[in-house]
Scaffold this active site. Structure first.
Site: not given
Length: 549
Positions: A402, A55, A220, A113
């Site tokens: 500062d 993917g 995923h 897959d």
């Protein structure tokens, strides 16, 4: 939904592939498919070709690893979706038609897959193609993996690299399969996340409360093994490596003292480079504390999960033969340019240069001007401390608030120095001492500017040359140095002004230099704090001198 810098949900995968290929002349796109190919397919003749994929959303995997010495092709699915068998088969046939002696499919252990690559492999065999498949399953998360087995994670790119080097050398398909199958027994990966990710057009993949992290999740966004409060980088890394190497787990990575390893610190998408460097340091130290010899280190984005804020650690046991294959050259655009020197045992600290003593540490002798200059300095320091909050308040309007703190730091540093040192009779030496003190103790751009002024001025006043003309020359030299390196001029709303009247006038000027220059002019209506500080310093010197007449 999470914001994405894309044109559309439907086109983002194809446009991303186009971007990869347009940026790398060594790659090409297979027409009609989301398949990235080497552009020099003729060089595959007689060699084994390597095909991987999965993917999208894991970039630079897998298209970024296509090139001589790594993958011959990579096939992409939609975001977090397995690629279709038709595209996988088209990639296989393209490699076969280029003259490859065989095709090795390198597949992460996810059901989609495995099914789609497996189907394409069977179809290719029916066309007379020699095909084999290696399943990468190196996830160390689960003590007792389910029937689906361990997931395939970032360790996949190690297999890309080793198999690619073997193929480039002319190894046969059987030889490559045997070698990487053996190597896989010595690879382990574990991930941790501080935030979820979101597929374009969708809500986040899971919910993670603020302050929590998830250990052992998939790429995923699949659930991990436990959630806990975010800890320090050192603690997180130790927890991960302890879990990966725990022999009570069926998924553990066998690691013993003296083992040589390759480490991959993989950014899952959204960690800063600073965080990644901190984690990398922690991982190297943790492995060395276990007695491992860290041979190579990869740190960066190699297999991501979109914008997930997290990282994974992959450790691979590596003998000299594995290191030789790992170090072999590759043209794949996403593979880093790594050193071939061993990490553990490498001396990584360089000794400091010979700089001599600091001006503030030198011994000085007093002179006629010493008492006058001491009283002036004491008055300046007390004035800056009194004005600390006023300067901070002015700075909050256009800076980080500062300015008073940094001037107070310089004042306290000078007071401490005055307690233990005589004021040198030479004004130039005193200016050098002050330059060193503000450079070291004041910090920020103000410290650099004051140090520039004092350093440049110091050479123009000496014990024998400290009249009005010499001091005027010193002031001019100091101001010119500030303008040259700081980029500020009178009228730019900075400390480069005429004392008190100039400081007050800065409220009506537009900032053209410094941090205030990035803020809309209508929001900056108070005097510049740096100019107010300079005016206070000069007024304190004047009052001190007048009081000593």
């Amino acid at each position: 939904m999470t914001k994405k810098l894309i044109n559309s949900v439907d086109s983002c995968v194809d446009e991303a592939l186009c971007g990869l290929i347009r940026a790398n002349a060594g790659l090409s796109l297979l027409q009609g498919h989301r398949v990235v190919l080497r552009s020099d397919l003729d060089n595959l003749r007689g060699k084994v070709a390597l095909l991987s994929g999965g993917g999208s959303g894991h970039e630079p995997a897998h298209g970024g690893y296509v090139g001589a010495g790594m993958l011959s092709a990579a096939v992409a699915g939609g975001v977090f979706a397995s690629p279709p068998p038709a595209s996988i088969l088209a990639a296989i046939m393209s490699l076969h038609n280029a003259g490859a002696s065989g095709i090795l499919l390198i597949v992460k252990n996810y059901t989609g897959d495995r099914l789609n690559f497996g189907l394409a492999a069977e179809q290719a065999r029916n066309h007379g193609v020699t095909v084999d498949m290696v399943i990468v399953a190196e996830d160390c998360a689960f003590d007792r993996p389910s029937k689906a087995g361990r997931r395939g994670l970032c360790g996949t790119i190690f297999i890309h690299k080793l198999a690619g080097a073997l193929a480039e050398e002319g190894s046969s398909l059987d030889q490559i399969v045997a070698k990487v199958t053996e190597v896989l027994k010595g690879i382990g990966t574990l991930g941790v996340s501080l935030s979820p990710c979101s597929v374009p057009g969708c809500l986040p993949s899971f919910n993670l409360p603020p302050g929590d992290m998830e250990l052992g999740l998939g790429i995923h966004g699949e659930p991990g093994i436990k959630r806990s409060k975010v800890a320090s980088a050192d603690e997180v890394v130790k927890t991960m490596i302890d879990h990966m190497t725990n022999p009570d787990s069926q998924s553990y990575l066998p690691l013993k003292s003296g083992d040589s390893v390759v480490l991959c610190v993989n950014n899952l998408g959204a960690l800063s480079c600073l965080e990644m460097a901190v984690v990398t340091r922690a991982a190297i130290i943790c492995l060395e504390n276990l007695g491992a010899v860290v041979a190579r280190v990869m740190s960066g984005s190699f297999m991501t999960s979109l914008e997930m804020a997290g990282m994974s650690l992959t450790v691979m046991r590596a003998n000299e033969e594995i290191l030789r294959l790992f170090d072999a050259k590759t043209a794949a655009p996403a593979w880093p340019n790594l050193s071939t020197a061993r990490v553990s045992g490498h001396s990584y600290i360089t000794g400091p240069p010979a700089m001599g003593t600091r001006p503030q540490d030198d011994k000085h002798s007093e002179g006629p001007l010493s008492p006058v200059m001491r009283k002036s300095l004491e008055r300046v320091c007390s004035t800056l401390l009194e004005k600390q909050e006023e300067l901070n308040s002015l700075d909050r309007a256009a800076g980080d608030g500062d300015c008073g703190n940094t001037h107070a730091q310089a004042a306290r540093a000078i007071q401490e120095w005055l307690q233990d040192h005589v004021v040198p009779g030479c004004p130039g030496k005193l200016l050098s001492v002050l330059a060193g003190l503000v450079q070291e103790k004041m910090g920020g751009s103000s410290g650099a500017l004051y140090s520039l002024f004092l350093t440049a001025a110091a050479g123009h006043v000496t014990e024998g040359r400290s009249n009005a003309a010499a001091w005027a020359s010193a002031m001019h030299a100091g101001t010119q140095a500030m303008r040259r390196y700081g980029g500020a001029d009178p009228g730019d709303r900075t400390m480069v002004r005429k004392a008190a009247s100039g400081a007050e006038e800065t409220r009506n000027l537009t900032a053209r230099a410094g941090r205030a220059s990035y803020i809309a002019a209508e929001r900056v209506t108070l005097p510049d704090p740096g100019a107010v500080a300079v005016a206070a310093i000069l007024r304190a010197v004047q009052e001190s001198l007048e009081g000593q007449k």
